[in-house]
Design a protein around this motif. Structure first.
Motif: not given
Length: 262
Positions: A1-27
Motif C-alpha cells: 500500500m502506498t502513502a497516497f492510497q492510505a491517504l485516500l482510504l483515510g479520507v473515505i473512512q473519515g467522511l463515510t463513517e459518520f455520513l450515513p452512506v457506510s464507511s465499510s462499504g466504501h472502503l
C-alpha cells in the motif's frame, strides 16, 4: 500500500463513517477499485486502524459529554448515569456480533454485489426514518430503545449497511428526536470502535495480522482523523435542519450502478 492510497482510504473512512452512506462499504469498494493485492485479513486490520482515528475524533468532539458520563456515578448525576447505562446496553449487541462474526463478515460480504445490495438497504431505512414521529430526548431514551438501536449497530457490521445511518434511523423509528438520535449514535460508536481496535491490536501484536509501513499507516490515521472531525461537525449541523432521507438520493444511484456494472 502506498502513502497516497492510505491517504485516500483515510479520507473515505473519515467522511463515510459518520455520513450515513457506510464507511465499510466504501472502503471495500475503494480497496477493490485500487486493486490492492493485500490479504483480506490485513485489509481488515488497516480498516480498523482507520476506525481508531474516527474513535479519537469522537472523543475530541464529545469529550465534555463523556467526562460528565464517566463522573456521573461519583456525582450522583442521575441523567448522565442513565445515559451511560443506555450507551452500555446499546453496545452489547454489536460487541457480541463482532466477537462471533466479524471475521466471517469481513471475508464473505465485501464483494461489489453484496455492498451494492446493502447500500440500497441503507437507503430504504433512511427513507423510512423520515416518517418516524420523534419526540423523545437523549435524557429520556431509557433502556429498551438503546437495545433496538444496538441491534441496528450490530447489523451494520455488514459492509454497505451504514452504522450511523441505521442507528440514527432506528432511533428515530423508536421515537427519539433526530438530533438526539444522532448524538446517541455517535456516543455508542465510541466504545464499539475502541473495542474492535483493541482486538485487532492484540492480533497485530501476536503477528496474526500485518499493517502497512509506519509512515503509510500514520498517513491513513491522520487523514481519517481530520476527515472524521469535519464529517461529525457537518452532520450535526445538517441533521438539525434536514432529514437523513436526502442521503438516499446518493445511495440508490450508487447501489443500482454497482449492480448494473456486474
Amino acid at each position: 500500500m502506498t502513502a497516497f492510497q492510505a491517504l485516500l482510504l483515510g479520507v473515505i473512512q473519515g467522511l463515510t463513517e459518520f455520513l450515513p452512506v457506510s464507511s465499510s462499504g466504501h472502503l471495500a469498494l475503494a480497496e477493490q477499485f485500487l486493486g490492492l493485492s493485500i490479504p483480506q485479513q490485513d485489509l481488515l486490520g488497516f480498516d480498523v486502524l482507520l476506525h481508531a482515528a474516527t474513535a479519537l475524533a469522537l472523543l475530541l468532539v464529545y469529550w465534555r459529554r463523556w467526562w460528565a458520563m464517566v463522573l456521573a456515578p461519583l456525582r450522583s448525576d442521575g441523567p448522565n448515569c442513565r445515559l451511560l447505562l443506555s450507551v452500555i446496553v446499546a453496545t452489547v449487541p454489536a460487541a457480541i456480533a463482532g466477537f462471533l462474526f466479524e471475521r466471517v463478515i469481513a471475508e464473505q460480504f465485501r464483494s461489489i454485489e453484496s455492498v451494492a445490495v446493502a447500500l440500497l438497504g441503507t437507503a430504504i431505512v433512511l427513507l423510512l426514518s423520515h416518517f418516524g414521529r420523534s419526540t423523545v430526548t437523549l435524557e429520556r431514551i431509557g433502556v429498551l430503545r438503546p437495545l433496538v438501536i444496538g441491534c441496528a449497530q450490530a447489523l451494520a457490521l455488514i459492509p454497505g449497511l451504514s452504522r450511523s445511518g441505521l442507528t440514527i434511523a432506528s432511533g428515530q423509528l423508536v421515537g427519539v428526536r433526530r438530533s438526539d438520535a444522532l448524538d446517541f449514535s455517535f456516543l455508542m460508536a465510541f466504545p464499539a470502535i475502541v473495542g474492535a481496535s483493541v482486538l485487532i491490536s492484540v492480533e497485530v501484536w501476536r503477528g496474526e495480522m500485518i499493517l502497512p509501513q509506519p509512515e503509510t499507516a500514520f498517513t491513513g490515521f491522520v487523514t481519517s482523523l481530520l476527515a472524521s472531525v469535519l464529517a461529525i461537525l457537518f452532520l450535526r449541523r445538517f441533521v438539525a435542519r434536514h432529514t437523513l432521507a436526502w442521503f438516499a438520493a446518493y445511495l440508490i444511484p450508487v447501489g443500482v450502478t454497482l449492480l448494473l456494472m456486474q
